[in-house]
Motif scaffolding. Structure first.
Motif, mmCIF file in Angstrom:
data_model
loop_
_atom_site.group_PDB
_atom_site.id
_atom_site.type_symbol
_atom_site.label_atom_id
_atom_site.label_comp_id
_atom_site.label_asym_id
_atom_site.label_seq_id
_atom_site.Cartn_x
_atom_site.Cartn_y
_atom_site.Cartn_z
ATOM 1 N N CYS A 1 0.850 -1.182 0.000
ATOM 2 C CA CYS A 1 0.000 0.000 0.000
ATOM 3 C C CYS A 1 0.893 1.242 0.000
ATOM 4 N N TRP A 2 0.303 2.398 -0.259
ATOM 5 C CA TRP A 2 1.108 3.615 -0.364
ATOM 6 C C TRP A 2 1.813 3.940 0.950
ATOM 7 N N SER A 3 1.141 3.729 2.116
ATOM 8 C CA SER A 3 1.773 4.032 3.410
ATOM 9 C C SER A 3 3.037 3.198 3.599
ATOM 10 N N CYS A 4 2.913 1.881 3.347
ATOM 11 C CA CYS A 4 4.065 1.002 3.528
ATOM 12 C C CYS A 4 5.172 1.368 2.550
ATOM 13 N N LEU A 5 4.767 1.732 1.344
ATOM 14 C CA LEU A 5 5.742 2.094 0.329
ATOM 15 C C LEU A 5 6.493 3.355 0.759
ATOM 16 N N GLU A 6 5.735 4.316 1.338
ATOM 17 C CA GLU A 6 6.363 5.567 1.794
ATOM 18 C C GLU A 6 7.333 5.311 2.936
ATOM 19 N N ILE A 7 6.910 4.448 3.886
ATOM 20 C CA ILE A 7 7.777 4.112 5.028
ATOM 21 C C ILE A 7 9.067 3.469 4.518
ATOM 22 N N GLU A 8 8.886 2.523 3.562
ATOM 23 C CA GLU A 8 10.060 1.829 3.053
ATOM 24 C C GLU A 8 11.002 2.803 2.348
ATOM 25 N N MET A 9 10.404 3.724 1.557
ATOM 26 C CA MET A 9 11.232 4.681 0.832
ATOM 27 C C MET A 9 11.954 5.608 1.812
ATOM 28 N N ALA A 10 11.262 6.005 2.913
ATOM 29 C CA ALA A 10 11.881 6.865 3.926
ATOM 30 C C ALA A 10 13.040 6.143 4.577
ATOM 31 N N ASN A 11 12.831 4.847 4.892
ATOM 32 C CA ASN A 11 13.907 4.044 5.496
ATOM 33 C C ASN A 11 15.110 3.958 4.570
ATOM 34 N N ASP A 12 14.800 3.759 3.253
ATOM 35 C CA ASP A 12 15.877 3.666 2.282
ATOM 36 C C ASP A 12 16.707 4.944 2.288
ATOM 37 N N VAL A 13 16.000 6.083 2.384
ATOM 38 C CA VAL A 13 16.690 7.377 2.359
ATOM 39 C C VAL A 13 17.581 7.517 3.602
ATOM 40 N N GLU A 14 16.988 7.095 4.771
ATOM 41 C CA GLU A 14 17.770 7.178 6.024
ATOM 42 C C GLU A 14 19.020 6.321 5.943
ATOM 43 N N GLU A 15 18.822 5.106 5.412
ATOM 44 C CA GLU A 15 19.981 4.197 5.314
ATOM 45 C C GLU A 15 21.042 4.782 4.404
ATOM 46 N N ALA A 16 20.579 5.434 3.352
ATOM 47 C CA ALA A 16 21.516 5.978 2.390
ATOM 48 C C ALA A 16 22.240 7.202 2.951
#
Ligand SMILES: [Zn+2]
Length: 146
Positions: free
Chosen positions: A130-145
């Motif tokens: 879903c969009w919420s999970c996708l947003e969370i995952e993308m935010a995590n990716d950004v943090e990791e990066a």
């Protein structure tokens, strides 16, 4: 060349076709090429005309040889066009079951694989999130990066 023929009655929809057949094979009357009565068609012919033979029983056989010398005898099942045309509409039970299958498929397309929530939109087939999970995952990716 023409051997003795037999007179047969072939069920055709709600009536009988009377025809001259070459004989009986596998319990069905058989005809040579171009000898089958009007209204009897092979699976391929019926499909090309937009009819389905699903659930229909063959009423006769077509027995023929290809012109080429090596070709063996071929047998094709013949179906009555009237049977295909008279097929009943799907029953209420069939309609309900088809609808249920459709709803089940639609629910699967709306359910997120991460949070298992059913959304009011179809989740992307690429991620199934879903969009919420996708947003969370993308935010995590950004943090990791970062
Ligand atoms: Zn989700």
């Amino acid at each position: 060349m023409s051997a003795a023929r037999i007179i047969v009655q072939i069920p055709y929809g709600d009536r009988l076709l009377v025809a001259e057949a070459r004989g009986i094979r596998e319990g069905l009357p058989y005809f040579g090429w171009d000898e089958a009565p009007v209204g009897l068609y092979t699976t391929t012919q019926l499909r090309e005309a937009g009819w389905s033979v699903a659930g229909l029983d063959p009423v006769a056989l077509l027995v023929f040889r290809h012109r080429k010398p090596y070709a063996r005898e071929s047998v094709a099942e013949l179906f009555a066009l009237a049977d295909a045309a008279l097929r009943p509409e799907p029953s209420e039970a069939q309609r309900v079951s088809r609808l249920r299958n459709l709803q089940y498929a639609m629910r699967a397309r709306r359910t997120c694989v991460d949070c298992a929530a059913e959304k009011d939109y179809c989740v992307p087939t690429s991620t199934r999130q879903c969009w919420s999970c996708l947003e969370i995952e993308m935010a995590n990716d950004v943090e990791e990066a970062a």
